[in-house]
Motif scaffolding. Structure first.
Motif, PDB file in Angstrom:
ATOM      1  N   SER A 293       0.832  -1.207   0.000  1.00 30.11           N
ATOM      2  CA  SER A 293       0.000   0.000   0.000  1.00 30.11           C
ATOM      3  C   SER A 293       0.867   1.258   0.000  1.00 30.11           C
ATOM      4  O   SER A 293       0.579   2.238  -0.705  1.00 30.11           O
ATOM      5  CB  SER A 293      -0.916  -0.016   1.218  1.00 30.11           C
ATOM      6  OG  SER A 293      -1.695   1.160   1.265  1.00 30.11           O
ATOM      7  N   ILE A 294       1.960   1.215   0.803  1.00 28.67           N
ATOM      8  CA  ILE A 294       2.871   2.374   0.824  1.00 28.67           C
ATOM      9  C   ILE A 294       3.522   2.573  -0.535  1.00 28.67           C
ATOM     10  O   ILE A 294       3.686   3.706  -1.008  1.00 28.67           O
ATOM     11  CB  ILE A 294       3.931   2.174   1.932  1.00 28.67           C
ATOM     12  CG1 ILE A 294       3.259   2.244   3.320  1.00 28.67           C
ATOM     13  CG2 ILE A 294       5.023   3.225   1.816  1.00 28.67           C
ATOM     14  CD1 ILE A 294       4.183   1.873   4.461  1.00 28.67           C
ATOM     15  N   ARG A 295       3.873   1.459  -1.200  1.00 29.67           N
ATOM     16  CA  ARG A 295       4.467   1.586  -2.536  1.00 29.67           C
ATOM     17  C   ARG A 295       3.480   2.178  -3.539  1.00 29.67           C
ATOM     18  O   ARG A 295       3.849   3.017  -4.367  1.00 29.67           O
ATOM     19  CB  ARG A 295       4.935   0.215  -3.006  1.00 29.67           C
ATOM     20  CG  ARG A 295       6.196  -0.282  -2.282  1.00 29.67           C
ATOM     21  CD  ARG A 295       6.568  -1.672  -2.743  1.00 29.67           C
ATOM     22  NE  ARG A 295       7.781  -2.145  -2.072  1.00 29.67           N
ATOM     23  CZ  ARG A 295       8.296  -3.378  -2.197  1.00 29.67           C
ATOM     24  NH1 ARG A 295       7.655  -4.258  -2.986  1.00 29.67           N
ATOM     25  NH2 ARG A 295       9.389  -3.711  -1.568  1.00 29.67           N
ATOM     26  N   ARG A 296       2.215   1.707  -3.455  1.00 27.60           N
ATOM     27  CA  ARG A 296       1.206   2.281  -4.359  1.00 27.60           C
ATOM     28  C   ARG A 296       1.017   3.764  -4.093  1.00 27.60           C
ATOM     29  O   ARG A 296       0.915   4.578  -5.028  1.00 27.60           O
ATOM     30  CB  ARG A 296      -0.112   1.524  -4.197  1.00 27.60           C
ATOM     31  CG  ARG A 296      -0.108   0.122  -4.798  1.00 27.60           C
ATOM     32  CD  ARG A 296      -1.514  -0.423  -4.891  1.00 27.60           C
ATOM     33  NE  ARG A 296      -2.137  -0.559  -3.589  1.00 27.60           N
ATOM     34  CZ  ARG A 296      -2.071  -1.649  -2.820  1.00 27.60           C
ATOM     35  NH1 ARG A 296      -1.396  -2.711  -3.242  1.00 27.60           N
ATOM     36  NH2 ARG A 296      -2.682  -1.692  -1.647  1.00 27.60           N
ATOM     37  N   ASP A 297       0.967   4.113  -2.823  1.00 30.92           N
ATOM     38  CA  ASP A 297       0.839   5.533  -2.498  1.00 30.92           C
ATOM     39  C   ASP A 297       2.050   6.321  -2.982  1.00 30.92           C
ATOM     40  O   ASP A 297       1.922   7.454  -3.470  1.00 30.92           O
ATOM     41  CB  ASP A 297       0.673   5.711  -0.989  1.00 30.92           C
ATOM     42  CG  ASP A 297      -0.636   5.124  -0.480  1.00 30.92           C
ATOM     43  OD1 ASP A 297      -1.552   4.958  -1.313  1.00 30.92           O
ATOM     44  OD2 ASP A 297      -0.731   4.826   0.729  1.00 30.92           O
ATOM     45  N   GLN A 298       3.222   5.691  -2.887  1.00 30.76           N
ATOM     46  CA  GLN A 298       4.438   6.368  -3.342  1.00 30.76           C
ATOM     47  C   GLN A 298       4.420   6.595  -4.851  1.00 30.76           C
ATOM     48  O   GLN A 298       4.772   7.675  -5.343  1.00 30.76           O
ATOM     49  CB  GLN A 298       5.669   5.550  -2.945  1.00 30.76           C
ATOM     50  CG  GLN A 298       6.986   6.233  -3.259  1.00 30.76           C
ATOM     51  CD  GLN A 298       8.174   5.400  -2.818  1.00 30.76           C
ATOM     52  OE1 GLN A 298       8.007   4.258  -2.372  1.00 30.76           O
ATOM     53  NE2 GLN A 298       9.368   5.962  -2.941  1.00 30.76           N
ATOM     54  N   ARG A 299       3.974   5.550  -5.604  1.00 35.00           N
ATOM     55  CA  ARG A 299       3.872   5.720  -7.051  1.00 35.00           C
ATOM     56  C   ARG A 299       2.840   6.786  -7.414  1.00 35.00           C
ATOM     57  O   ARG A 299       3.050   7.590  -8.342  1.00 35.00           O
ATOM     58  CB  ARG A 299       3.522   4.380  -7.704  1.00 35.00           C
ATOM     59  CG  ARG A 299       4.677   3.380  -7.740  1.00 35.00           C
ATOM     60  CD  ARG A 299       4.370   2.228  -8.683  1.00 35.00           C
ATOM     61  NE  ARG A 299       3.253   1.432  -8.209  1.00 35.00           N
ATOM     62  CZ  ARG A 299       3.377   0.352  -7.431  1.00 35.00           C
ATOM     63  NH1 ARG A 299       4.585  -0.047  -7.052  1.00 35.00           N
ATOM     64  NH2 ARG A 299       2.317  -0.336  -7.055  1.00 35.00           N
ATOM     65  N   SER A 300       1.715   6.785  -6.717  1.00 32.12           N
ATOM     66  CA  SER A 300       0.695   7.790  -6.981  1.00 32.12           C
ATOM     67  C   SER A 300       1.234   9.192  -6.690  1.00 32.12           C
ATOM     68  O   SER A 300       1.016  10.139  -7.477  1.00 32.12           O
ATOM     69  CB  SER A 300      -0.550   7.514  -6.139  1.00 32.12           C
ATOM     70  OG  SER A 300      -1.525   8.503  -6.342  1.00 32.12           O
ATOM     71  N   GLN A 301       1.943   9.322  -5.577  1.00 34.39           N
ATOM     72  CA  GLN A 301       2.535  10.625  -5.261  1.00 34.39           C
ATOM     73  C   GLN A 301       3.578  11.037  -6.292  1.00 34.39           C
ATOM     74  O   GLN A 301       3.680  12.217  -6.657  1.00 34.39           O
ATOM     75  CB  GLN A 301       3.170  10.572  -3.858  1.00 34.39           C
ATOM     76  CG  GLN A 301       2.187  10.403  -2.716  1.00 34.39           C
ATOM     77  CD  GLN A 301       1.250  11.588  -2.577  1.00 34.39           C
ATOM     78  OE1 GLN A 301       1.599  12.711  -2.938  1.00 34.39           O
ATOM     79  NE2 GLN A 301       0.050  11.338  -2.051  1.00 34.39           N
ATOM     80  N   LEU A 302       4.342  10.047  -6.793  1.00 38.13           N
ATOM     81  CA  LEU A 302       5.347  10.361  -7.813  1.00 38.13           C
ATOM     82  C   LEU A 302       4.671  10.846  -9.105  1.00 38.13           C
ATOM     83  O   LEU A 302       5.130  11.812  -9.725  1.00 38.13           O
ATOM     84  CB  LEU A 302       6.189   9.115  -8.092  1.00 38.13           C
ATOM     85  CG  LEU A 302       7.318   9.285  -9.120  1.00 38.13           C
ATOM     86  CD1 LEU A 302       8.303  10.359  -8.667  1.00 38.13           C
ATOM     87  CD2 LEU A 302       8.043   7.959  -9.342  1.00 38.13           C
TER      88      LEU A 302
END
Length: 324
Positions: free
Chosen positions: A65-74
């Protein structure tokens, strides 16, 4: 004499058997207790492993979930960066346009430049440039004349004596344009159209008929044999005359197309070929000589404008503005 002492009972054997029984019971109890403790410890280990696996799965889910949020933020940061870049370019463009507007307003507000006079000179330069382009590119002589008239009206509203010579140059250039009369290309095309109409109504040579006093063998074989001079170039048969007339009209059409694009070489070559087709349609006669002379006269026409003073007013205006 005393009686013999009684033999003691076998107490050791009973006690030993009981001791062994007690040891066995204790061992069984200890084994049962140890097995129970081992089972309980295994159960606790399995529960701990299961709990650890569940916790590991939860941690991995949180990491995903943190990775998905990180990609979305990127992605959002990239979009924001692109938007900021576009906005920065637009702001720079607005700044440049603002500076240009400020320069223009400052020039118009400058009393030394006479803002109204500068606008009139800009309009006159635009009209003169338009007139020159209409002449050189489109060959529109009438449009160029109207543009020169408008430019003259604009220059008449300027009271600065420095531009007096400019108005005189404009009058000389307008006089040169008026002296041209009809635009050369238009005049050549009009003469070519008139010539095409005259040759389209020219009489067609009829086939020769036998005289009444011809020998019997000529009258008998007249429908089978046609005797003509070997050096004759005039077409007699209807099919040949139709082909020659079509060739003549085709060459005239090619000459018209060459005149449209101001191709003087192609124009003259097409009319030379048309003259060759004329010899196939009509025998030598004064009428043919007259038609050929007219065609040669049309072929000698110039298709381009020749005006030595063209653009002199525009050039002088630009020099005056650069010097002022």
């Amino acid at each position: 004499m005393s009686p013999p002492a009684p033999t003691p009972p076998p107490a050791r054997r009973s006690r030993g058997w009981i001791a062994w029984l007690i040891v066995v019971v204790l061992a069984v109890i200890a084994g049962v207790w140890g097995w129970t403790q081992w089972q309980a410890r295994n159960e606790r280990d399995r529960e701990q492993q299961l709990d650890a696996g569940q916790r590991l799965d939860a941690v991995e889910g949180r990491i995903d979930s943190i990775r998905r949020d990180q990609r979305s933020q990127l992605q959002r940061l990239q979009q924001a960066d692109a938007t900021n870049r576009v906005l920065r370019d637009e702001v720079l463009g607005i700044g440049q346009r603002s500076s240009l507007i400020e320069d223009t307003v400052s020039k118009l507000a400058d009393p030394n430049r006479h803002g109204e006079q500068a606008l009139r000179l800009d309009e006159a330069e635009l009209l003169l440039n338009m007139a020159q382009q209409r002449l050189l590119i489109a060959g529109d002589l009438e449009g160029a004349r109207r543009a020169y008239v408008l430019a003259g009206n604009v220059l008449d509203g300027i009271d600065d004596p420095a531009y007096l010579s400019l108005r005189q140059t404009l009058q000389q250039e307008r006089a040169g344009l008026d002296a041209l009369g009809v635009e050369p290309r238009v005049r050549a095309m009009a003469e070519l159209d008139a010539f095409a109409q005259t040759i389209s109504t020219a009489p067609v040579e009829a086939q020769s008929t036998l005289p009444s006093g011809a020998p019997w063998w000529r009258r008998a074989f007249a429908t089978l044999i046609d005797v003509q001079p070997s050096d004759r170039t005039v077409a007699v048969q209807p099919a040949d005359r139709i082909a020659a007339a079509s060739g003549l009209q085709l060459e005239i059409s090619l000459a018209r197309a060459a005149a449209e694009r101001r191709d003087e070489a192609g124009f003259r070559k097409a009319l030379q070929r048309a003259e060759g087709w004329m010899t196939r349609l009509w025998p030598p006669s004064p009428m043919l000589d007259q038609q050929r002379a007219k065609l040669r006269e049309i072929a000698g026409r110039e298709l381009s404008l020749t005006l030595p003073t063209l653009g002199s007013t525009l050039q002088q205006l630009r020099q005056l503005r650069a010097a002022g």
